[in-house]
Design a protein around this motif. Structure first.
Motif, PDB file in Angstrom:
ATOM      1  N   LYS A   2     -22.777  20.809  16.956  1.00  0.00           N
ATOM      2  CA  LYS A   2     -22.817  21.837  17.979  1.00  0.00           C
ATOM      3  C   LYS A   2     -24.101  22.634  17.860  1.00  0.00           C
ATOM      4  N   ILE A   3     -24.780  22.832  18.983  1.00  0.00           N
ATOM      5  CA  ILE A   3     -25.992  23.652  19.024  1.00  0.00           C
ATOM      6  C   ILE A   3     -25.596  25.009  19.575  1.00  0.00           C
ATOM      7  N   ILE A   4     -25.984  26.080  18.888  1.00  0.00           N
ATOM      8  CA  ILE A   4     -25.680  27.420  19.347  1.00  0.00           C
ATOM      9  C   ILE A   4     -26.948  28.252  19.365  1.00  0.00           C
ATOM     10  N   ARG A   5     -26.890  29.365  20.012  1.00  0.00           N
ATOM     11  CA  ARG A   5     -28.048  30.245  20.133  1.00  0.00           C
ATOM     12  C   ARG A   5     -28.228  31.076  18.879  1.00  0.00           C
ATOM     13  N   ASP A  45     -30.078  26.005  -1.215  1.00  0.00           N
ATOM     14  CA  ASP A  45     -29.418  25.246  -2.273  1.00  0.00           C
ATOM     15  C   ASP A  45     -28.060  25.845  -2.635  1.00  0.00           C
ATOM     16  N   ALA A  46     -27.945  27.150  -2.589  1.00  0.00           N
ATOM     17  CA  ALA A  46     -26.681  27.793  -2.956  1.00  0.00           C
ATOM     18  C   ALA A  46     -25.556  27.365  -2.022  1.00  0.00           C
ATOM     19  N   ASP A  47     -25.887  27.138  -0.747  1.00  0.00           N
ATOM     20  CA  ASP A  47     -24.893  26.752   0.253  1.00  0.00           C
ATOM     21  C   ASP A  47     -24.966  25.272   0.614  1.00  0.00           C
ATOM     22  N   ASN A  48     -25.960  24.546   0.071  1.00  0.00           N
ATOM     23  CA  ASN A  48     -26.173  23.139   0.420  1.00  0.00           C
ATOM     24  C   ASN A  48     -26.214  22.950   1.938  1.00  0.00           C
ATOM     25  N   ILE A  49     -27.157  23.649   2.567  1.00  0.00           N
ATOM     26  CA  ILE A  49     -27.260  23.599   4.023  1.00  0.00           C
ATOM     27  C   ILE A  49     -28.725  23.486   4.451  1.00  0.00           C
ATOM     28  N   VAL A  50     -28.953  22.719   5.501  1.00  0.00           N
ATOM     29  CA  VAL A  50     -30.267  22.619   6.135  1.00  0.00           C
ATOM     30  C   VAL A  50     -30.121  23.192   7.533  1.00  0.00           C
ATOM     31  N   ILE A  51     -31.030  24.095   7.902  1.00  0.00           N
ATOM     32  CA  ILE A  51     -31.033  24.679   9.241  1.00  0.00           C
ATOM     33  C   ILE A  51     -32.379  24.375   9.886  1.00  0.00           C
ATOM     34  N   VAL A  52     -32.349  23.801  11.082  1.00  0.00           N
ATOM     35  CA  VAL A  52     -33.555  23.548  11.864  1.00  0.00           C
ATOM     36  C   VAL A  52     -33.462  24.422  13.104  1.00  0.00           C
ATOM     37  N   VAL A  63     -37.668  19.373  15.133  1.00  0.00           N
ATOM     38  CA  VAL A  63     -36.969  18.391  14.316  1.00  0.00           C
ATOM     39  C   VAL A  63     -37.303  18.677  12.855  1.00  0.00           C
ATOM     40  N   GLY A  64     -36.337  18.458  11.990  1.00  0.00           N
ATOM     41  CA  GLY A  64     -36.574  18.710  10.577  1.00  0.00           C
ATOM     42  C   GLY A  64     -35.589  17.974   9.700  1.00  0.00           C
ATOM     43  N   TRP A  65     -35.909  17.955   8.419  1.00  0.00           N
ATOM     44  CA  TRP A  65     -35.072  17.316   7.419  1.00  0.00           C
ATOM     45  C   TRP A  65     -35.583  17.728   6.044  1.00  0.00           C
ATOM     46  N   ILE A  66     -34.831  17.360   5.023  1.00  0.00           N
ATOM     47  CA  ILE A  66     -35.301  17.550   3.657  1.00  0.00           C
ATOM     48  C   ILE A  66     -35.359  16.184   2.981  1.00  0.00           C
ATOM     49  N   GLU A  67     -36.145  16.111   1.924  1.00  0.00           N
ATOM     50  CA  GLU A  67     -36.233  14.909   1.109  1.00  0.00           C
ATOM     51  C   GLU A  67     -36.068  15.330  -0.351  1.00  0.00           C
ATOM     52  N   ILE A  68     -35.242  14.602  -1.081  1.00  0.00           N
ATOM     53  CA  ILE A  68     -34.961  14.924  -2.477  1.00  0.00           C
ATOM     54  C   ILE A  68     -35.691  13.927  -3.364  1.00  0.00           C
ATOM     55  N   LYS A  69     -36.454  14.442  -4.324  1.00  0.00           N
ATOM     56  CA  LYS A  69     -37.200  13.567  -5.226  1.00  0.00           C
ATOM     57  C   LYS A  69     -36.247  12.881  -6.195  1.00  0.00           C
ATOM     58  N   GLN A  70     -36.362  11.566  -6.264  1.00  0.00           N
ATOM     59  CA  GLN A  70     -35.515  10.757  -7.131  1.00  0.00           C
ATOM     60  C   GLN A  70     -36.161  10.590  -8.509  1.00  0.00           C
ATOM     61  N   ALA A  71     -35.378  10.124  -9.460  1.00  0.00           N
ATOM     62  CA  ALA A  71     -35.874   9.938 -10.828  1.00  0.00           C
ATOM     63  C   ALA A  71     -37.038   8.960 -10.882  1.00  0.00           C
ATOM     64  N   ASP A  72     -37.081   7.987  -9.941  1.00  0.00           N
ATOM     65  CA  ASP A  72     -38.162   7.006  -9.931  1.00  0.00           C
ATOM     66  C   ASP A  72     -39.401   7.485  -9.171  1.00  0.00           C
ATOM     67  N   GLY A  88     -34.078  24.940  23.417  1.00  0.00           N
ATOM     68  CA  GLY A  88     -34.941  26.063  23.738  1.00  0.00           C
ATOM     69  C   GLY A  88     -35.034  27.100  22.640  1.00  0.00           C
ATOM     70  N   GLU A  89     -35.907  28.067  22.897  1.00  0.00           N
ATOM     71  CA  GLU A  89     -36.189  29.119  21.922  1.00  0.00           C
ATOM     72  C   GLU A  89     -34.910  29.791  21.440  1.00  0.00           C
ATOM     73  N   GLY A  90     -34.824  29.933  20.135  1.00  0.00           N
ATOM     74  CA  GLY A  90     -33.683  30.605  19.538  1.00  0.00           C
ATOM     75  C   GLY A  90     -32.523  29.687  19.207  1.00  0.00           C
ATOM     76  N   SER A  91     -32.588  28.417  19.609  1.00  0.00           N
ATOM     77  CA  SER A  91     -31.497  27.510  19.283  1.00  0.00           C
ATOM     78  C   SER A  91     -31.704  26.930  17.881  1.00  0.00           C
ATOM     79  N   PHE A  92     -30.613  26.555  17.244  1.00  0.00           N
ATOM     80  CA  PHE A  92     -30.696  26.011  15.900  1.00  0.00           C
ATOM     81  C   PHE A  92     -29.508  25.102  15.641  1.00  0.00           C
ATOM     82  N   GLN A  93     -29.611  24.338  14.590  1.00  0.00           N
ATOM     83  CA  GLN A  93     -28.515  23.493  14.163  1.00  0.00           C
ATOM     84  C   GLN A  93     -28.473  23.534  12.643  1.00  0.00           C
ATOM     85  N   SER A  94     -27.292  23.640  12.088  1.00  0.00           N
ATOM     86  CA  SER A  94     -27.148  23.648  10.632  1.00  0.00           C
ATOM     87  C   SER A  94     -26.291  22.462  10.218  1.00  0.00           C
TER      88      SER A  94
END
Length: 131
Positions: A2-5, A45-52, A63-72, A88-94
């Motif tokens: 769901k996208i909200i303002r 990290d405390a909430d384990n959430i990504v917000i774009v 558009v956005g994302w995170i990448e986690i560094k692996q042991a290798d 549009g302006e002010g919209s976000f997604q978590s």
């Protein structure tokens, strides 16, 4: 999904999470804006959430994302599908994410993108330390 303002509720939530991020128990939290602004990716990290969020009324989506560094040394994208916001302006997604390597570095990526199937551009990246 769901996208909200974006409004006072998000501002309060981000402020509260920012206070939590300042505590020693939080491993990695932060944000990055696309080059020239217009889009922001935030990870808590405390909430384990990504917000774009789409931050400008410029007729471009975010558009956005995170990448986690692996042991290798490789990077694992989370969520597996990039988060696109085009309402549009002010919209976000978590999106909740699970960071399997809690002490790992996290790379935040934020870009502009025209349409959900478009190509990201003006991308900016920031690495936040997991240690």
């Amino acid at each position: 999904m769901k996208i909200i303002r974006l409004g006072a509720v998000l501002g309060s939530a981000l402020a509260a999470t920012s206070l939590l991020a300042a505590s020693p128990a939080t491993a990695a939290s932060g944000s990055v804006d696309a080059i020239g602004g217009g889009a922001r990716t935030w990870f808590g990290d405390a909430d384990n959430i990504v917000i774009v969020s789409d931050r400008l009324g410029d007729y471009h989506g975010a558009v956005g994302w995170i990448e986690i560094k692996q042991a290798d040394g490789s990077w694992n994208q989370r969520p597996a599908t990039r988060i696109y916001v085009g309402a549009g302006e002010g919209s976000f997604q978590s999106i909740p994410v699970t960071v399997n390597r809690e002490a790992a570095d996290v790379r935040l990526v934020s870009c502009l993108q025209d349409g959900a199937s478009g190509s990201p551009w003006n991308c900016n990246r920031k690495i936040i330390s997991g240690s």
